[in-house]
Scaffold this active site. Structure first.
Site: not given
Ligand SMILES: Cc1cc2nc3c(=O)[nH]c(=O)nc-3n(C[C@H](O)[C@H](O)[C@H](O)COP(=O)(O)O)c2cc1C
Length: 348
Positions: A118, A122, A224, A253, A186, A188-189
């Site tokens: 992704n 934000f 985080k 993350n 993140s 992406n910012t």
């Molecule tokens: C589509 C998407 C959006 C995410 N948005 C955020 C976010 O806004 N803030 C954040 O701290 N982590 C965000 N994450 C990261 C997740 O909270 C998590 O740390 C990461 O996906 C690893 O966990 P997983 O392997 O179970 O997905 C996002 C992940 C995905 C897939």
């Protein structure tokens, strides 16, 4: 509702849709489900098995499996997450200013890898709007599990004003949260991950601790981190966070390392989550637990796809765990499957 049967019929159809469209439709269903029940959806059964309960940060978690940040950025379906069995819910990332995020498409499935990529950036309704929604939830006493609020920097805010931007979000949201997460990881910012430096972590935490320490009950803070930090940098950042009064860390993350995937990723950019993240994020968690000792709260997230993964994350030193990608592939009944497969301990 028989969630497993619903998921068996809905999944092939949802997986034919663009990933973000499918996400929006599912969130829409959960939002309506939350509203229909007047927000009074309880968790019941395995989610409240006393062998899974634990106390951390002065909060009681009915079970250790939480919803990771990013799935419900604007806190639209909180009662539904609770009803699916989550032991805690993290909303956000919320920024001080509402923002649309990056252009679409920005969310991709890699089914052969059990992964997602992704670059959402934000997208969220902003701290004021989310605060309004959380206040309504609090007034109706809907919440039976701890609620975390994850805050990040608004895209238009320059790096040198990052601390004030986090503080502004905290001023809107801190009081409504059971714990607050400072997201500096993140991918992406632009520039956000550069905040993972000792001086920046200190500056942001000092800015937030001002209003936080004025609460009758200051909120536990967590930072985080990204799994791509070099080990020494991760340890330094973690120590700076704890010195700044944080209760702990969320590890980790998404990663920007796409190596070793089966799926073609040419032209893809963003953060990778799901199965390929498990080893890397769990190694970082284990290393930080070993270095920091038993005291800080570590929330383990990254690549949990099976009950065995969840148990391994806890064994590596996590007090609590969170999931995102596993839920996208496993469906709504998967949370209970995880809970059934977790080792029971005496409540602690
Ligand atoms: C589509 C998407 C959006 C995410 N948005 C955020 C976010 O806004 N803030 C954040 O701290 N982590 C965000 N994450 C990261 C997740 O909270 C998590 O740390 C990461 O996906 C690893 O966990 P997983 O392997 O179970 O997905 C996002 C992940 C995905 C897939």
């Amino acid at each position: 509702m028989d969630l497993s049967a619903w998921w068996r019929s809905a999944r092939p159809w949802l997986f034919r849709l663009d990933a973000e469209r499918a996400h929006e439709m599912t969130l829409g269903v959960l939002k309506r489900w939350s509203a229909l029940a007047g927000g009074q959806l309880g968790a019941g059964d395995v989610a409240r098995d006393s062998g899974l309960a634990r106390e951390r940060m002065g909060l009681r978690f009915p079970n250790p499996v939480g919803l990771a940040a990013g799935l419900d950025k604007n806190a639209e379906a909180v009662p539904a997450w609770q009803a699916l069995g989550f032991g805690f819910i993290e909303v956000g990332t919320v920024t001080a200013l509402a923002q649309p995020g990056n252009p679409r498409p920005r969310l991709f499935r890699l089914p052969d890898d059990g992964a997602l990529v992704n670059r959402m950036g934000f997208n969220n309704a902003g701290a004021e709007a989310v605060a309004r929604r959380l206040r309504r939830l609090r007034e109706r006493s809907v919440l039976q599990v701890p609620l975390g609020v994850n805050i990040g920097k608004s895209k238009v805010t320059p790096a040198e004003r990052a601390a004030q931007d986090y503080r502004r979000s905290f001023e809107w949201l801190g009081e409504l949260a059971d714990y607050v997460v400072v997201n500096i990881s993140s991918p992406n910012t632009p520039g956000l991950r550069d905040l993972q430096r000792v001086d920046e972590v200190r500056r942001i935490l000092t800015a937030i601790q001002g209003p936080n320490q004025r609460f009758r009950q200051p909120r536990p803070l967590l930072v985080k981190l990204a799994p791509d930090l070099a080990e020494e940098d991760a340890i330094e950042c973690a120590r700076a966070a704890l010195d700044g009064g944080c209760a702990g860390l969320i590890l980790t993350n998404t990663t920007i390392d796409f190596s070793g995937l089966r799926s073609p990723t040419a032209g893809l950019s963003g953060g990778l989550s799901g199965r390929p993240l498990f080893a890397r994020s769990t190694a970082m968690l284990a290393r930080l637990r070993e270095t920091l000792g038993p005291e800080p709260v570590l929330i383990g997230v990254g690549g949990i796809m099976t009950p065995e993964d969840a148990a391994a994350k806890l064994a590596a030193g996590a007090d609590l765990i969170q999931v995102y990608s596993g839920l996208i592939y496993g469906g709504p009944g998967w949370v209970r499957e995880l809970l059934h497969g977790l080792p029971r301990t005496a409540a602690r």
